[in-house]
Motif scaffolding. Structure first.
Motif, PDB file in Angstrom:
ATOM      1  N   TYR A 196      -0.884  14.055   4.046  1.00  0.00           N
ATOM      2  CA  TYR A 196      -1.387  12.809   4.546  1.00  0.00           C
ATOM      3  C   TYR A 196      -1.628  11.906   3.027  1.00  0.00           C
ATOM      4  CZ  TYR A 196      -4.442   9.155   5.534  1.00  0.00           C
ATOM      5  OH  TYR A 196      -5.353   7.856   5.957  1.00  0.00           O
ATOM      6  N   LEU A 197      -1.968  12.302   2.135  1.00  0.00           N
ATOM      7  CA  LEU A 197      -2.577  11.784   0.633  1.00  0.00           C
ATOM      8  C   LEU A 197      -1.502  11.485  -0.109  1.00  0.00           C
ATOM      9  CD1 LEU A 197      -6.122  13.572   0.089  1.00  0.00           C
ATOM     10  CD2 LEU A 197      -5.428  11.060   0.821  1.00  0.00           C
ATOM     11  N   HIS A 198      -0.473  12.682  -0.174  1.00  0.00           N
ATOM     12  CA  HIS A 198       0.495  12.526  -1.277  1.00  0.00           C
ATOM     13  C   HIS A 198       1.835  12.668  -1.128  1.00  0.00           C
ATOM     14  CE1 HIS A 198      -3.263  12.884  -3.768  1.00  0.00           C
ATOM     15  NE2 HIS A 198      -3.585  13.743  -3.144  1.00  0.00           N
ATOM     16  N   TYR A 242      -0.853  -5.645   3.073  1.00  0.00           N
ATOM     17  CA  TYR A 242      -2.050  -6.550   3.093  1.00  0.00           C
ATOM     18  C   TYR A 242      -1.791  -8.014   2.816  1.00  0.00           C
ATOM     19  CZ  TYR A 242      -6.940  -7.560   2.619  1.00  0.00           C
ATOM     20  OH  TYR A 242      -8.380  -8.112   2.614  1.00  0.00           O
ATOM     21  N   PHE A 292      -0.186   6.455   6.202  1.00  0.00           N
ATOM     22  CA  PHE A 292      -1.624   6.543   5.909  1.00  0.00           C
ATOM     23  C   PHE A 292      -2.390   6.145   7.341  1.00  0.00           C
ATOM     24  CE2 PHE A 292      -0.732   5.432   1.403  1.00  0.00           C
ATOM     25  CZ  PHE A 292      -1.452   6.467   0.875  1.00  0.00           C
ATOM     26  N   LEU A 293      -1.779   5.600   8.354  1.00  0.00           N
ATOM     27  CA  LEU A 293      -2.628   5.395   9.382  1.00  0.00           C
ATOM     28  C   LEU A 293      -2.641   6.458  10.485  1.00  0.00           C
ATOM     29  CD1 LEU A 293      -0.034   2.531  10.633  1.00  0.00           C
ATOM     30  CD2 LEU A 293      -2.443   2.281   9.785  1.00  0.00           C
ATOM     31  N   LEU A 336      -1.899  -4.322  12.556  1.00  0.00           N
ATOM     32  CA  LEU A 336      -2.346  -3.102  12.722  1.00  0.00           C
ATOM     33  C   LEU A 336      -3.245  -3.087  13.776  1.00  0.00           C
ATOM     34  CD1 LEU A 336      -3.554  -1.151   9.575  1.00  0.00           C
ATOM     35  CD2 LEU A 336      -1.471  -1.306  10.517  1.00  0.00           C
ATOM     36  N   ALA A 337      -4.118  -4.369  13.819  1.00  0.00           N
ATOM     37  CA  ALA A 337      -5.088  -4.393  15.178  1.00  0.00           C
ATOM     38  C   ALA A 337      -4.737  -5.837  15.719  1.00  0.00           C
ATOM     39  CB  ALA A 337      -6.648  -4.262  14.514  1.00  0.00           C
ATOM     40  N   ARG A 367      -4.350   9.445  10.043  1.00  0.00           N
ATOM     41  CA  ARG A 367      -5.522  10.338   9.147  1.00  0.00           C
ATOM     42  C   ARG A 367      -5.805  11.660   9.968  1.00  0.00           C
ATOM     43  NH1 ARG A 367     -11.305  10.541   8.663  1.00  0.00           N
ATOM     44  NH2 ARG A 367     -11.810  10.648   6.545  1.00  0.00           N
ATOM     45  N   TRP A 397      -3.802  -6.425   7.839  1.00  0.00           N
ATOM     46  CA  TRP A 397      -3.208  -5.247   7.624  1.00  0.00           C
ATOM     47  C   TRP A 397      -1.898  -5.487   8.369  1.00  0.00           C
ATOM     48  CZ3 TRP A 397      -2.679  -2.293   3.221  1.00  0.00           C
ATOM     49  CH2 TRP A 397      -3.682  -2.269   2.453  1.00  0.00           C
ATOM     50  N   PRO A 400     -10.853  15.832   9.948  1.00  0.00           N
ATOM     51  CA  PRO A 400     -11.547  16.196   8.712  1.00  0.00           C
ATOM     52  C   PRO A 400     -11.469  17.751   8.682  1.00  0.00           C
ATOM     53  CG  PRO A 400     -13.075  14.873  10.204  1.00  0.00           C
ATOM     54  CD  PRO A 400     -11.860  15.226  10.903  1.00  0.00           C
ATOM     55  N   TRP A 432      -3.944  17.621   4.839  1.00  0.00           N
ATOM     56  CA  TRP A 432      -4.674  16.566   4.074  1.00  0.00           C
ATOM     57  C   TRP A 432      -3.626  16.365   2.904  1.00  0.00           C
ATOM     58  CZ3 TRP A 432      -7.990  12.817   4.669  1.00  0.00           C
ATOM     59  CH2 TRP A 432      -8.662  12.856   5.976  1.00  0.00           C
ATOM     60  N   LEU A 479       3.064  -0.078   4.927  1.00  0.00           N
ATOM     61  CA  LEU A 479       1.891  -1.082   5.098  1.00  0.00           C
ATOM     62  C   LEU A 479       1.548  -2.048   3.817  1.00  0.00           C
ATOM     63  CD1 LEU A 479      -0.439   2.261   5.768  1.00  0.00           C
ATOM     64  CD2 LEU A 479       0.145   0.192   7.340  1.00  0.00           C
ATOM     65  N   TYR A 509       0.849  -1.200   0.035  1.00  0.00           N
ATOM     66  CA  TYR A 509       0.005  -0.040  -0.256  1.00  0.00           C
ATOM     67  C   TYR A 509       0.897   1.315   0.057  1.00  0.00           C
ATOM     68  CZ  TYR A 509      -3.796   3.058   1.255  1.00  0.00           C
ATOM     69  OH  TYR A 509      -4.861   4.106   1.501  1.00  0.00           O
TER      70      TYR A 509
END
Lengths: 981, 82
Positions: free
Chosen positions: B40-42, B56, B24-25, B81-82, B27, B63, B30, B37, B54, B19
């Motif tokens: 975070y994204l790019h 999968y 990406f973790l 991750l979890a 975030r 993940w 808003p 942002w 990351l 990924y």
């Protein structure tokens, strides 16, 4: 040896009771089981086996192993034609057919041998200089001619139909090479109980023992070998893989290995030709031995000139004499030992020539000390060696000449992860350093130990190190005693005399080419290599790179270690692409996923169309229908007028459960799902975190904490991965779990005004318009089977989707189709499905292609203002909500007969079809029998404000140009009366 | 290349989907604003050396964060991750 080339009483590797017939260039010959093609050809007296790459000079067998630069042949098996096969590795079998390469019309007379006389003009880089002008001639004229003149074998031009396999293996210790060092390492690790794989490229373990037959621990080499092999065979934790070449070292202790499985058999039956292994080893011992290097002297490429060490191999393994009068030219003690061994085997040594002045002169053969070979004679086969010594130049009659410029440890694998070896002046060669490949230890000759005793001791040491690393007990082991003569060498690379002296035989590179490269500024080793093509042939310079480096060092006045080495990359030997890609061809590359209704659909004559890996029926032709369009139009009319049945099981189905399921789906979808009542369904839009639409589908609430969401067929995998990420990364502590149930349920769309009538013939409890309203769902019993009924429609007609466990899918499909036909309907396929969803302006991945936002689709209202969701913050960035972006519109051709094609670009009515005038494109198109015209969906800049405008669709690719009117993307029944009815 | 799935053990890298960096973790809120942002994204570093990214594990749906070195290719370890 009278007449023949076989030596009576020699050749333990062949079975003289089993003669094998084979053909070389059409000539029938005979060898024995155990022969290689090279040994059989030599035994049959064939001296010229191929022509050289550039000068088309006659060439003979040079080596007895995988490093062979000259004896490359084409092997023909029916339609199969394998070029550049090393005759020294190809085992003989009955009926083998081989053909020499790079000659025309034949080996004896080759028209292009004229190149040999033109050699002053054909030196390094000649084609860069000679064929420069006119520029366009390179591709059309020069290159094709050069390609034909140079080059090696040819392919059949047909598809390789041979079978190949791939396999994985795991072990504690991988021992690479089964010579003395590898055998002892495997034995010690095997005794310790380690899980051992020993990979050997040759047909049997032994390595140089098979050629040199030294005494080991007071036994003959073969007896000792037999004892070790028996013990290894008795150890269940040791696996010996012969005919298996380890080709590369990769990250994480992974090694690639190529096994020859069927290539040596006359009738391989069901066996694959080759198998490519990926071996994962906790530790590895690289016991790959060493490769002898020739000496560059004028005329050193004549048939009959070979590596000195190859000669005892041919004598002792295959019982073939390399010549009747053999000369040896070497600069080290192993060359002298070879001459002695050959004498002992009854081969006549015509001369031993050594540049060292202090070689013991008292031998059973003439010795030339302080001497060099300065030339050879014999075009189609060596007959004279010219020796320069203190007293002048002697002409020594000899039909074979063995060369030994020393030994290079076979350290290629150690360099595959970018490690650089170091120069060891003691043996005048590069040796591996520790830790070049994590977990790999070099042992024996590969580590620079060039006596049998050194190999045995070092193999035991390497095993002990690996066992200690693995946490296993290290069993006591005293390696057996063996020959331990000191190895003396005086570095000597090239003879300084007139005439061409070859370094790289396979690519026709001479010492002059290397010197010229240095003179012209290509003095770094990587530049020299590319300019001269040194080491770039199939043999990858296995026995020439170090000598070329030495010549370059000499030309530039540097030392060899300062000059550096070229980079060794995998694979160590050529690996066929077919073996690397085994299992990945045709259906192995893209397996078929079939619907439960697949057999019935095919029986009904439906052509299948691929949707991802799924195969879905395109349409169901009926008698009298000549084209797919007729069937498609009829199926659409059927659904609009009566009832149709379509298998929609390919849609992704994800079962989401838990007290926090609603909360989780709220975060995943743009709109709110937690407010959905049990038994109700909502359309949902899912964004990527960057604000673009990822997928759409429905979300049905089956119970308080139980949802079933659907994804599009194409995006099912991507959505599942996304859902896993969102849950595990952002809400791991929420009480929600989900699983894909796509394949557990067969699901059928039943659509049309008579849909309810049809369903009620199968449901144990009939439904009415009010009992199950639009966008509702309920559990049902279908002919006694527990299932689910969803009132949703992708066609815009009154529609249901009925789901039953997959094992009942075929039966239900039959019942539904039968019932539909009785009501004037029937099955419909993907073509009709597509036309009907276009009529309704429903989107698929043709529209949501990854660049599209909810704003573009005109569904910005689906982004709930009251909550956050994945993709919402980024979707609100100004650039993503710009009217100039393409917006979803409908398009109808002005003349209904004008066909529209997906992909076609949109221009203003009067604008020329040029890139700067581009305003959008068509995403989906189809003929609507309902509206009697061509309809399309597409994206148009500021499209929502342009309904009514007439545009030009100019599809230069397909040569079509038409006018179309922009309209709302919902062409039919915008209020949705039919599906709500 | 081999990676260790916390659920299934060491597996061939063909079983995994890559990924990106573990960024990406993290975030942003808003309303964190455009720069946060975009980062975070790019916006990503291109580290020569240790990194955490990351992956999968497709067969089991786990993940994981993999700590590895882009220079030596050594994989230090991985965690779910979890």
């Amino acid at each position: 040896m009278s007449g023949g080339w076989r030596i009576p009483g020699r050749g333990a590797g062949i079975d003289r009771q089993r003669p094998l017939r084979f053909r070389f260039d059409g000539r029938e010959m005979e060898g024995f089981a155990g022969d290689t093609l090279a040994s059989a050809l030599m035994a049959a007296g064939v001296r010229v086996v191929g022509r050289s790459f550039k000068y088309h000079r006659p060439r003979g067998v040079m080596t007895a192993g995988a490093e062979e630069p000259n004896a490359l042949v084409e092997i023909i098996e029916g339609a199969q034609q394998t070029p550049n096969t090393r005759a020294t590795v190809q085992e003989l079998y009955a009926g083998l057919q081989a053909r020499s390469q790079n000659r025309w019309p034949g080996l004896g007379f080759d028209a292009l041998a004229v190149n040999d006389f033109l050699h002053p003009f054909l030196g390094a880089g000649f084609y860069y200089k000679t064929f420069m002008w006119p520029r366009q001639f390179w591709e059309r004229v020069y290159e094709p001619i050069i390609r034909r003149a140079a080059g090696l074998g040819s392919l059949s031009g047909r598809t390789d139909e041979g079978a190949y396999e791939k396999a994985f293996a795991f072990c504690d210790l991988l021992v690479i090479g089964a010579g003395p060092a590898g055998l002892v390492a495997a034995l010690r690790a095997g005794r310790a109980g380690a899980d051992v794989i020993m990979a050997e490229a040759d047909t049997q373990p032994g390595g140089r023992l098979l050629a040199d037959l030294p005494e080991i621990g007071g036994q003959g080499a073969r007896d000792w070998l037999a004892g070790v092999q028996a013990e290894l065979a008795a150890l269940p934790n040791v696996r010996v893989m012969t005919r298996t070449t380890v080709t590369g070292a990769y990250d994480g202790g992974t090694y690639g290995a190529l096994e020859r499985v069927g290539l040596h058999r006359a009738d391989p039956g069901d066996l694959p030709r080759e198998c490519f292994w990926r071996i994962v080893a906790k530790r590895a011992v690289m016991a790959t031995g060493a490769l002898e290097r020739p000496i560059a002297h004028p005329g050193n490429d004549r048939p009959g000139v070979m590596l000195a060490s190859a000669m005892p191999a041919y004598v002792n393994r295959w019982g073939v004499a390399p010549g009747r009068r053999v000369a040896i030219f070497g600069n080290n003690d192993s060359a002298l030992a070879t001459a002695q061994a050959l004498t002992a085997a009854g081969v006549q040594i015509a001369a031993y020539i050594d540049p060292r002045p202090d070689v013991p002169a008292l031998q059973d053969f003439p010795v030339y000390r302080g001497a060099q070979v300065v030339g050879t004679r014999g075009r189609m086969g060596l007959h004279t060696v010219q020796v320069r010594h203190a007293d002048g130049v002697s002409e020594v009659p000899a039909d074979a000449l063995g060369l030994s410029g020393g030994w290079n440890p076979t350290l290629h694998l150690a360099c595959h992860m970018n490690g650089r070896p170091e120069w060891d002046a003691r043996i005048a060669a590069f040796v591996p350093r520790d830790g070049m490949v994590p977990g790999l230890t070099a042992a024996g000759a590969a580590a620079g130990g060039l006596s049998t005793a050194a190999c045995l001791t070092d193999g035991a040491r390497a095993a002990a190190t690996a066992l200690a690393d693995l946490g296993l007990p290290v069993p006591e082991m005293t390696p057996p005693g063996a020959e331990d003569a000191p190895y003396g060498i005086a570095p000597f690379w090239a003879v300084d005399a007139g005439g061409r002296a070859w370094l790289d035989f396979a690519n026709d590179v001479t010492t002059k080419d290397v010197a010229q490269a240095a003179r012209e500024g290509f003095a770094s080793v990587e530049h020299m290599k590319r300019y001269t093509t040194q080491g770039m042939a199939p043999d990858q310079g296995k026995n020439s790179n170090v000598a070329a480096l030495a010549v370059l060092a000499d030309a530039t006045g540097q030392s060899i270690p300062d000059t550096g080495t070229t980079t060794f990359r995998p694979p160590f030997v050529p690996v066929s692409i077919a073996a690397l890609g085994a299992g990945g061809r045709a259906k192995g590359f893209a397996p078929e996923r079939r619907l439960t209704s697949d057999a019935q659909s095919r029986a009904m004559g439906a052509p299948m169309i691929e949707a991802g890996l799924w195969y879905r029926p395109s349409y169901f032709p009926r008698v009298g229908e000549a084209t797919w369009r007729e069937a498609c139009d009829r199926e659409v009319a059927m659904v609009r007028g009566a009832v149709g049945v379509c298998d929609v099981s390919t849609l992704g189905k994800i079962d989401v459960q838990g007290p926090d399921a609603g909360r989780y789906l709220d975060f995943l979808y743009t709109n709110r799902m937690s407010s959905l009542k049990p038994g109700r369904i909502r359309y949902g839009l899912m964004l990527r975190e960057d604000g673009h639409v990822m997928d759409d589908g429905t979300c049905a609430r089956l119970g308080e904490g139980h949802f079933l969401v659907t994804t599009t067929t194409a995006a099912a995998g991507q959505v599942m991965r996304h859902m896993d990420f969102v849950q595990q990364a952002f809400c791991a502590d929420w009480a929600v779990r989900f699983a894909s149930v796509t394949e557990h349920w067969a699901q059928f769309a039943v659509a049309g005004p008579r849909a309810r009538d049809l369903l009620n013939t199968l449901l144990d409890q009939p439904v009415s318009a009010d009992s199950l309203p639009f966008m509702a769902c309920q559990p049902v019993t279908v002919a006694g089977v527990a299932g689910r009924l969803f009132r949703i429609s992708f066609s815009g007609a009154l529609g249901y989707e009925v789901a039953v466990p997959a094992r009942y899918g075929a039966a239900l499909f039959s019942r539904l189709v039968e019932g539909a036909e009785a009501l004037g309907g029937g099955a419909y396929g993907m073509e009709a499905l597509n036309v009907m969803r276009i009529e309704k302006g429903f989107i698929t991945h043709a529209e949501i292609d990854g660049r599209v936002t909810a704003f573009d689709l005109g569904v910005q209202r689906m982004l709930s203002a009251a909550k956050d969701c994945i993709g919402k913050p980024a979707s609100e960035r100004p650039g993503l909500m710009d009217d100039a972006r393409g917006q979803l519109v409908g398009l109808m051709s002005v003349d209904p007969a004008d066909r529209i094609d997906a992909g076609a670009p949109l221009y203003a009515a009067d604008a020329p079809a040029r890139a700067e005038n581009w305003q959008g494109h068509v995403t989906s198109a189809g003929y609507s029998p309902t509206l009697k015209g061509w309809l399309a969906l597409g994206f148009l800049s500021n499209g929502r404000a342009r309904h009514g405008e007439v545009l030009c669709i100019h599809d230069a690719l397909r040569g079509r140009k038409l006018m179309a009117r922009v309209c709302d993307p919902v062409f039919l029944d915008p209020e949705g009366r039919a599906m709500r009815g | 290349m081999r990676l260790t799935c916390p659920c299934c053990g060491p597996r061939d890298r063909r079983e995994f989907t890559y990924y990106g960096h573990e960024t990406f973790l993290h975030r942003p809120a808003p309303d964190a604003g455009g720069q946060a942002w975009d980062d975070y994204l790019h916006n990503r570093d291109n580290p020569a050396g240790p990194t955490r990214d990351l992956w999968y594990h497709d067969p089991c749906g786990t993940w994981l964060v993999v700590a590895r070195d882009t220079v030596t290719h050594a994989v230090e370890g991985s965690e779910a991750l979890a």
